[in-house]
Every structure is written in C-alpha cells, then in structure tokens.
Design a protein around this motif. Sequence first.
Motif, mmCIF file in Angstrom:
data_model
loop_
_atom_site.group_PDB
_atom_site.id
_atom_site.type_symbol
_atom_site.label_atom_id
_atom_site.label_comp_id
_atom_site.label_asym_id
_atom_site.label_seq_id
_atom_site.Cartn_x
_atom_site.Cartn_y
_atom_site.Cartn_z
ATOM 1 N N ALA A 45 6.548 11.167 0.070
ATOM 2 C CA ALA A 45 5.774 10.522 -0.509
ATOM 3 C C ALA A 45 5.351 9.000 -1.243
ATOM 4 C CB ALA A 45 7.401 8.974 -0.590
ATOM 5 N N LEU A 46 4.035 9.590 -0.129
ATOM 6 C CA LEU A 46 2.892 9.440 -0.874
ATOM 7 C C LEU A 46 1.902 9.608 -1.409
ATOM 8 C CD1 LEU A 46 0.379 6.149 0.750
ATOM 9 C CD2 LEU A 46 0.121 7.971 2.465
ATOM 10 N N ALA A 47 2.282 11.057 -0.999
ATOM 11 C CA ALA A 47 1.513 12.045 -1.845
ATOM 12 C C ALA A 47 1.656 11.764 -3.328
ATOM 13 C CB ALA A 47 1.220 13.137 -1.322
ATOM 14 N N GLU A 48 2.504 11.246 -4.202
ATOM 15 C CA GLU A 48 3.098 11.407 -5.109
ATOM 16 C C GLU A 48 2.845 10.287 -5.555
ATOM 17 O OE1 GLU A 48 7.696 11.856 -4.849
ATOM 18 O OE2 GLU A 48 7.633 13.430 -4.401
ATOM 19 N N ALA A 49 2.956 9.149 -4.915
ATOM 20 C CA ALA A 49 2.234 7.715 -5.024
ATOM 21 C C ALA A 49 0.699 7.898 -5.196
ATOM 22 C CB ALA A 49 2.668 6.594 -3.962
ATOM 23 N N ILE A 50 0.625 8.158 -4.538
ATOM 24 C CA ILE A 50 -1.456 8.391 -5.139
ATOM 25 C C ILE A 50 -1.688 9.232 -6.103
ATOM 26 C CG2 ILE A 50 -3.173 9.308 -3.919
ATOM 27 C CD1 ILE A 50 -2.413 9.215 -0.786
ATOM 28 N N ASP A 51 -0.370 10.404 -6.566
ATOM 29 C CA ASP A 51 -0.927 11.485 -7.696
ATOM 30 C C ASP A 51 -0.685 10.287 -8.502
ATOM 31 O OD1 ASP A 51 -1.385 14.385 -9.227
ATOM 32 O OD2 ASP A 51 0.474 14.082 -8.901
ATOM 33 N N TYR A 52 0.117 9.436 -8.739
ATOM 34 C CA TYR A 52 0.320 8.894 -9.615
ATOM 35 C C TYR A 52 0.284 7.713 -10.275
ATOM 36 C CZ TYR A 52 4.086 5.871 -12.698
ATOM 37 O OH TYR A 52 4.311 5.545 -13.999
ATOM 38 N N ALA A 53 -1.270 7.259 -9.422
ATOM 39 C CA ALA A 53 -2.012 6.292 -9.422
ATOM 40 C C ALA A 53 -2.707 6.816 -10.120
ATOM 41 C CB ALA A 53 -2.986 5.717 -7.697
ATOM 42 N N ARG A 54 -2.886 5.508 -11.540
ATOM 43 C CA ARG A 54 -4.151 5.970 -12.397
ATOM 44 C C ARG A 54 -5.291 4.452 -12.042
ATOM 45 N NH1 ARG A 54 -2.451 9.980 -12.616
ATOM 46 N NH2 ARG A 54 -0.654 10.545 -13.661
#
Length: 184
Positions: A45-54
């Motif tokens: 979930a952390l990896a997904e959150a960082i990936d989602y960040a713009r």
Amino acid sequence: MIIGYARTSTTDQKAGLEAQERDLKAAGVERLYQEQTSATGPRKALAEAIDYARDGDTLVVTKLDRLARSVADLVSITKQLETKGASLRVLNLNLDTETPTGKLMLNMLGSIAQFERELMLERQREGIAKAKGEGKYKGRKPTARAMADEIVRFVDKGMTREAVAKELNIGVASVYRVLSSLKS
C-alpha cells in the motif's frame, strides 16, 4: 491532492488502524492507503501511495514510525516523493517537508528515532543474556524433538518425510533434523 497512508504491524491492531484513519481523514486526506503488515516486510500500500503521488501532492502519515523503518528508508521515501514533486507531512510532529525547516527536522527526528530503536534492541539483548545467565530464559520448547518417537513410528510405517511433517504439523526440515540426530 492529499494522500494518506496508515499501517499497523498486525491484524490484531484494528483499533490503531481505525484511529489513524480517523486522524488522516480529519487532516483532509482525499485518498487513503492502508495495510496491516510488518514494517520489515513488503509494504504494498505504501508503494501504491508513493506511485500515485503527483506534483503538488502531499503524503500524510500520523506518525513517523508508521512510515519508515530506518533513517535510510525515510530518506529513500522522501527522495521518491521529492522526485515526483510531492511532499510529506507527519501529523503528530506537525512536520511538513514543503519547507526547508521541515526537511531538516524530519532528518533529525528520523535519526533520533533510529537511535532510540537501536538502544531498545541493545537493552533487550542484554536483558535476555542476563535472564539466560540466571536460568530464567529458556527460549521456545523444541516441538519436533518432542515428537521424535512419533516421527520414527510414521517413517517406519512407510510414510514420506513430507507426509510426516504434514501429519504432525511441523516443518519437513524438522523431520529430517530429528531423523539425522537419531542416526548419530
């Protein structure tokens, strides 16, 4: 966009996860990523959150220990966010990496947290050594050795080592270990 990340180490900590979710939503989080996993394992979930960040987004966590496992990990996470043009905010410290002071404080507090963790682990090791010296710390009882007779009986009946392990709910390596110790 304000992105939230909440984590607890075990599934037993449901109240902790709910409290983080409540605090993050109160802070204006629009998209929440949460998981129940140890900080030492993969944090999907952390990896997904960082990936989602713009660019212009902010990743918000309630506490530093919910995000990073070490200073190196913290630096890596903040670098990933910085590369994307995003920032990090830690609620309980009122800390935001959008400012130079926030970046400085984050690194200092991360170093202090890692130092405290290492001291705690050192004290724990010393306590265990002292308890062992006093005969108070015995460790976990070896389960497979206690089943040596059953292991031999099943193997003598022609069961495979894998079947014996499954039957006794122990590891296959434990079956092999017990059998090899009986041969010596």
